[in-house]
Write a protein that holds these residues in place. Structure first.
Motif, PDB file in Angstrom:
ATOM      1  N   ASP A  49       0.818  -1.220   0.000  1.00 23.90           N
ATOM      2  CA  ASP A  49       0.000   0.000   0.000  1.00 23.90           C
ATOM      3  C   ASP A  49       0.851   1.269   0.000  1.00 23.90           C
ATOM      4  N   TRP A  50       2.049   1.215   0.571  1.00 21.84           N
ATOM      5  CA  TRP A  50       2.895   2.396   0.675  1.00 21.84           C
ATOM      6  C   TRP A  50       3.799   2.611  -0.536  1.00 21.84           C
ATOM      7  N   CYS A  51       3.785   1.713  -1.479  1.00 20.19           N
ATOM      8  CA  CYS A  51       4.710   1.742  -2.618  1.00 20.19           C
ATOM      9  C   CYS A  51       4.243   2.736  -3.690  1.00 20.19           C
ATOM     10  N   GLY A  52       4.973   3.831  -3.833  1.00 20.52           N
ATOM     11  CA  GLY A  52       4.636   4.845  -4.828  1.00 20.52           C
ATOM     12  C   GLY A  52       4.751   4.348  -6.256  1.00 20.52           C
ATOM     13  N   TRP A  53       5.774   3.530  -6.534  1.00 21.41           N
ATOM     14  CA  TRP A  53       5.956   2.992  -7.881  1.00 21.41           C
ATOM     15  C   TRP A  53       4.849   2.008  -8.227  1.00 21.41           C
ATOM     16  N   CYS A  54       4.324   1.300  -7.223  1.00 20.42           N
ATOM     17  CA  CYS A  54       3.192   0.389  -7.453  1.00 20.42           C
ATOM     18  C   CYS A  54       1.974   1.187  -7.912  1.00 20.42           C
ATOM     19  N   LYS A  55       1.746   2.317  -7.250  1.00 22.04           N
ATOM     20  CA  LYS A  55       0.609   3.170  -7.607  1.00 22.04           C
ATOM     21  C   LYS A  55       0.787   3.764  -9.000  1.00 22.04           C
ATOM     22  N   LYS A  56       2.033   4.081  -9.345  1.00 22.54           N
ATOM     23  CA  LYS A  56       2.319   4.608 -10.679  1.00 22.54           C
ATOM     24  C   LYS A  56       2.051   3.529 -11.742  1.00 22.54           C
ATOM     25  N   TYR A 110       9.406  -3.875  -4.542  1.00 19.14           N
ATOM     26  CA  TYR A 110       8.070  -3.573  -5.078  1.00 19.14           C
ATOM     27  C   TYR A 110       8.153  -2.387  -6.030  1.00 19.14           C
ATOM     28  N   PRO A 111       7.327  -2.403  -7.067  1.00 27.04           N
ATOM     29  CA  PRO A 111       6.479  -3.514  -7.473  1.00 27.04           C
ATOM     30  C   PRO A 111       7.323  -4.658  -8.028  1.00 27.04           C
ATOM     31  N   ASN A 112       6.761  -5.822  -7.982  1.00 28.03           N
ATOM     32  CA  ASN A 112       7.417  -6.994  -8.536  1.00 28.03           C
ATOM     33  C   ASN A 112       6.349  -7.839  -9.212  1.00 28.03           C
ATOM     34  N   PHE A 113       6.657  -8.306 -10.388  1.00 28.22           N
ATOM     35  CA  PHE A 113       5.700  -9.075 -11.173  1.00 28.22           C
ATOM     36  C   PHE A 113       6.229 -10.493 -11.309  1.00 28.22           C
ATOM     37  N   VAL A 114       5.528 -11.403 -10.691  1.00 32.79           N
ATOM     38  CA  VAL A 114       5.922 -12.804 -10.699  1.00 32.79           C
ATOM     39  C   VAL A 114       5.106 -13.505 -11.777  1.00 32.79           C
TER      40      VAL A 114
END
Length: 151
Positions: A49-56, A110-114
């Motif tokens: 939830d805190w990951c800025g790059w995930c939100k991007k 994070y983010p990480n795509f498995v």
């Protein structure tokens, strides 16, 4: 009767177009069941939830029409919160939370795509934020080469 047929076709076309407006995200166990019934790779978006790059990624890459189309065609897509210790599910006879599964998949950033192959045995990771073209290129290389394939 002819008008009814035209209306039905328009509704089907609208539903199809709407279905391609977003990625069809599933829970991990739903994607596993879907792959067992109709084999496809799983794409697991491991985020916090805190990951800025995930939100991007959510805002820019996962809203790109080409990315949406490619993921929906080639993968069962999963969102997995790497810090969720509440929601539990079973996989291969063991009980997991999303956090435990992320750890089992050795996700450390994070983010990480498995990406998990249709046999649910081989995985590879595509870590970090990526713009749409770069993300599609990375996924395309994995799909074209087959994950876990020894060549």
């Amino acid at each position: 009767m002819k008008q009814l047929l035209i209306i039905a076709l328009l509704l089907l076309t609208a539903n199809f177009a709407q279905a391609q407006d977003k990625i069809e995200w599933l829970k991990f166990e739903e994607a596993v069941a879907a792959s067992e019934a109709n084999p496809k790779m799983l794409l697991v978006d491991v985020y916090t939830d805190w990951c800025g790059w995930c939100k991007k990624m959510d805002k820019e890459t996962f809203t790109d029409p080409a990315v949406i189309k490619y993921i929906n065609e080639k993968f069962y897509a999963v969102k997995m919160d790497a810090e969720d210790n509440k929601r539990k599910f079973d996989f291969k006879g063991k009980s997991y939370t999303e956090a435990k599964m992320a750890a089992a998949m050795r996700v450390q950033s994070y983010p990480n795509f498995v990406i998990i192959d249709p046999t649910l045995k081989n995985i590879t990771q595509l870590p970090g934020y990526r713009q749409p073209a770069e993300f599609l290129n990375g996924l395309g290389q994995i799909v074209d080469n087959g994950i876990g394939a020894s060549k």
